[in-house]
Structure formats: structure tokens, C-alpha cells
Design an enzyme around this catalytic site. Structure first.
Site, PDB file in Angstrom:
ATOM      1  N   ASP A 141       0.847  -1.208   0.000  1.00  0.00           N
ATOM      2  CA  ASP A 141       0.000   0.000   0.000  1.00  0.00           C
ATOM      3  C   ASP A 141       0.872   1.244   0.000  1.00  0.00           C
ATOM      4  O   ASP A 141       0.531   2.250   0.644  1.00  0.00           O
ATOM      5  CB  ASP A 141      -0.917  -0.033   1.234  1.00  0.00           C
ATOM      6  CG  ASP A 141      -2.027   1.003   1.145  1.00  0.00           C
ATOM      7  OD1 ASP A 141      -2.533   1.424   2.204  1.00  0.00           O
ATOM      8  OD2 ASP A 141      -2.375   1.414   0.014  1.00  0.00           O
ATOM      9  N   LYS A 144       2.742   3.197  -5.972  1.00  0.00           N
ATOM     10  CA  LYS A 144       2.281   2.127  -6.888  1.00  0.00           C
ATOM     11  C   LYS A 144       3.373   1.641  -7.831  1.00  0.00           C
ATOM     12  O   LYS A 144       3.380   0.481  -8.199  1.00  0.00           O
ATOM     13  CB  LYS A 144       1.058   2.624  -7.671  1.00  0.00           C
ATOM     14  CG  LYS A 144       0.003   3.277  -6.775  1.00  0.00           C
ATOM     15  CD  LYS A 144      -0.332   2.457  -5.550  1.00  0.00           C
ATOM     16  CE  LYS A 144      -0.823   3.288  -4.375  1.00  0.00           C
ATOM     17  NZ  LYS A 144      -0.767   2.535  -3.091  1.00  0.00           N
ATOM     18  N   ASP A 169      -3.247  -2.939  -2.484  1.00  0.00           N
ATOM     19  CA  ASP A 169      -4.308  -1.932  -2.553  1.00  0.00           C
ATOM     20  C   ASP A 169      -4.155  -1.122  -3.848  1.00  0.00           C
ATOM     21  O   ASP A 169      -3.108  -1.112  -4.486  1.00  0.00           O
ATOM     22  CB  ASP A 169      -4.217  -1.001  -1.332  1.00  0.00           C
ATOM     23  CG  ASP A 169      -5.450  -0.090  -1.228  1.00  0.00           C
ATOM     24  OD1 ASP A 169      -5.315   0.987  -0.625  1.00  0.00           O
ATOM     25  OD2 ASP A 169      -6.510  -0.460  -1.757  1.00  0.00           O
ATOM     26  N   ASN A 170      -5.238  -0.435  -4.227  1.00  0.00           N
ATOM     27  CA  ASN A 170      -5.192   0.571  -5.305  1.00  0.00           C
ATOM     28  C   ASN A 170      -4.856   0.033  -6.686  1.00  0.00           C
ATOM     29  O   ASN A 170      -4.148   0.683  -7.466  1.00  0.00           O
ATOM     30  CB  ASN A 170      -4.201   1.686  -4.956  1.00  0.00           C
ATOM     31  CG  ASN A 170      -4.449   2.253  -3.599  1.00  0.00           C
ATOM     32  OD1 ASN A 170      -3.583   2.195  -2.721  1.00  0.00           O
ATOM     33  ND2 ASN A 170      -5.632   2.807  -3.380  1.00  0.00           N
ATOM     34  N   GLU A 199     -11.223   4.522  -1.072  1.00  0.00           N
ATOM     35  CA  GLU A 199     -11.613   4.813   0.309  1.00  0.00           C
ATOM     36  C   GLU A 199     -12.439   6.098   0.395  1.00  0.00           C
ATOM     37  O   GLU A 199     -12.093   7.110  -0.190  1.00  0.00           O
ATOM     38  CB  GLU A 199     -10.383   4.916   1.222  1.00  0.00           C
ATOM     39  CG  GLU A 199      -9.272   5.807   0.727  1.00  0.00           C
ATOM     40  CD  GLU A 199      -8.203   5.034  -0.032  1.00  0.00           C
ATOM     41  OE1 GLU A 199      -8.548   3.992  -0.611  1.00  0.00           O
ATOM     42  OE2 GLU A 199      -7.055   5.457  -0.064  1.00  0.00           O
TER      43      GLU A 199
HETATM   44  O1  LIG Z   1      -5.201   4.211  -1.176  1.00  0.00           O
HETATM   45  C1  LIG Z   1      -4.478   5.218  -1.774  1.00  0.00           C
HETATM   46  C2  LIG Z   1      -5.077   6.191  -2.549  1.00  0.00           C
HETATM   47  C3  LIG Z   1      -4.311   7.194  -3.149  1.00  0.00           C
HETATM   48  C4  LIG Z   1      -4.971   8.227  -3.961  1.00  0.00           C
HETATM   49  C5  LIG Z   1      -4.436   9.492  -4.037  1.00  0.00           C
HETATM   50  C6  LIG Z   1      -5.088  10.470  -4.784  1.00  0.00           C
HETATM   51  C7  LIG Z   1      -6.256  10.178  -5.452  1.00  0.00           C
HETATM   52  F1  LIG Z   1      -6.898  11.117  -6.155  1.00  0.00           F
HETATM   53  C8  LIG Z   1      -6.785   8.914  -5.370  1.00  0.00           C
HETATM   54  C9  LIG Z   1      -6.136   7.935  -4.634  1.00  0.00           C
HETATM   55  C10 LIG Z   1      -2.925   7.218  -2.953  1.00  0.00           C
HETATM   56  C11 LIG Z   1      -2.301   6.224  -2.184  1.00  0.00           C
HETATM   57  C12 LIG Z   1      -0.907   6.203  -1.952  1.00  0.00           C
HETATM   58  N1  LIG Z   1      -0.375   5.224  -1.186  1.00  0.00           N
HETATM   59  C13 LIG Z   1      -1.175   4.276  -0.653  1.00  0.00           C
HETATM   60  N2  LIG Z   1      -2.498   4.239  -0.829  1.00  0.00           N
HETATM   61  C14 LIG Z   1      -3.087   5.208  -1.579  1.00  0.00           C
HETATM   62 MG   LIG Z   2      -3.967   2.587  -0.545  1.00  0.00          MG
END
Ligand SMILES: Oc1cc(-c2ccc(F)cc2)cc2cncnc12
Ligand SMILES: [Mg+2]
Length: 214
Positions: A141, A144, A169-170, A199
């Protein structure tokens, strides 16, 4: 100097959560981040997928890449059996003390070790410095574009064994295409896709489970 968002999240937990109660810490962060300020915690919806996979893995030694405020560290550590441990790597020095305090408020400080630095620098030292054999569970997490190289590094360092479970994640947003390319259509991994949402938002996101087959 103005407080950071992460400090404000800690303030909310410190003021509202029940000390020693991980569920109340998670509920407090989710409430604050859905009503006041969005933050990149794995959150309550994807958190249920994380819970499911952690229960399935029932890890003795778990690793998290990307601690942030400690939300997923609390989420994982609250499910660990008595002698199990979570190591969580975070490179942002501002996040480390905040995560430590949130984990302490949850009463899980004896189960979680936060390692400050870049995953690519720490992973090669896990066996020698932390007397680690192999990892039972890894939650990816962090940034990326590091998922794939850090997964390859875990393989090369002999930290994965037949049955080690990786959960990322993501997968959709922000996305981790290189990671998917590495684990999918790879005879060494058995992958499962878990569609969900970003989230605290309606935007689609997903998690990917990749079981290492040795
Ligand atoms: O869960 C996450 C989401 C996002 C993120 C940021 C900006 C946006 F617009 C959408 C999503 C960034 C992350 C960086 N590291 C770990 N987890 C993350
Ligand atoms: Mg994340």
C-alpha cells in the site's frame, strides 16, 4: 506552524477513540476521513477485504509496505494471534510518529514494529536485522510504481515461501499495472481480483491477492 492533516487525524483519534480499543480507533479515523478530510487510509470498505485475507493467512510474520497513519497496521494487528508480529515500512518521517501514536492508542504497540525508510533499502535487511525467515502475509500500500520491484525484491531475498499471501491496494486507482503484469499470467502466483471503491469515495478501486506458489 499549522498542523498537518495527519496530525489532525491523530488529534481526532486521541480525543474520540477508546484507549486500547482498535475498533474504536478504526471507526474514529473512518468517520473523520469520510466527514472532514479525505485521507489515503485503506478505509472501511476495502478494509473488510483486508480483514478477510488476513484471517485467511492467519500470519505469524506479516509485512506492510506503506504505514501512513497506521490505520491498516491497526486493522491487521488487531487480527493477529498472540505471538504474531507485523512489520510496517514507512519512508515519510512525518507519518512515523503519528502512526506510532495511533497504534499505541489502539493498544497494539507490542505487535507492530514500524521501520522508517524505503522498502527497497529495508527488505534486503529483514532476515539478518530482524531474524526473519519467510513472510506469511504482505500488504502492499505504498507508491504504486514500487509494488512490482519490491515484490521481485521479496522473491530475490528469499522472503516468500509456498503459500505466502500478497495483497495489494489501489489496483485501479491510482493503479499498479506493472504489479498486475508481474503476478498475473505468472506460474509462480495464483491471483484473485477484489473489486471495491476508493476509500471514502464512489470511484472504483480494487485489491489484488497474489499467492506465491514457490
Ligand atoms: O489508497 C491510496 C489512494 C491514493 C490516492 C491518491 C489520490 C487520489 F486522487 C486517489 C487515490 C494514494 C495512495 C498512496 N499510497 C497508498 N495508498 C493510496
Ligand atoms: Mg492505498
Amino acid at each position: 506552524m499549522d498542523q498537518s492533516k495527519e496530525q489532525r487525524i491523530l488529534n481526532s483519534v486521541s480525543y474520540n477513540a477508546i484507549k486500547g480499543d482498535p475498533e474504536s480507533v478504526l471507526a474514529c479515523i473512518d468517520k473523520y476521513c469520510s466527514q472532514n478530510e479525505w485521507a489515503m487510509n485503506v478505509g472501511d470498505e476495502k478494509g473488510l477485504i483486508l480483514d478477510k485475507i488476513v484471517k485467511e493467512a492467519d500470519p505469524t510474520v506479516a509485512l506492510e509496505l506503506g504505514t501512513y497513519c497506521g490505520y491498516s497496521a491497526v486493522r491487521i494487528a488487531r487480527l493477529l494471534k498472540p505471538n504474531a508480529r507485523l512489520f510496517s515500512i514507512e519512508f515519510n518521517a512525518e507519518f512515523v510518529p503519528i502512526a506510532k501514536e495511533i497504534i499505541e492508542i489502539a493498544g497494539l504497540q507490542d505487535k507492530v514494529t514500524i521501520l522508517e525508510g524505503h522498502a527497497q533499502d529495508i527488505i534486503p535487511r529483514l532476515k539478518t536485522q530482524y531474524n526473519m525467515d519467510t513472510l506469511d502475509f504482505v500488504f502492499l500500500d505504498h507508491w504504486k510504481d514500487r509494488y512490482a520491484p519490491d515484490t521481485i525484491l521479496l522473491e530475490e531475498c528469499g522472503l516468500l515461501r509456498k503459500g505466502s499471501i500478497l495483497l495489494a491496494d489501489n489496483i485501479i486507482f491510482p493503479g499498479a499495472p506493472d504489479f498486475l503484469k508481474h503476478v498475473r499470467n505468472n506460474i509462480h502466483y495464483e491471483c484473485t481480483h477484489y473489486p471495491s471503491h476508493l476509500e471514502y469515495m464512489k470511484a472504483p478501486d480494487a485489491m489484488e491477492k497474489a499467492v506465491y506458489l514457490g
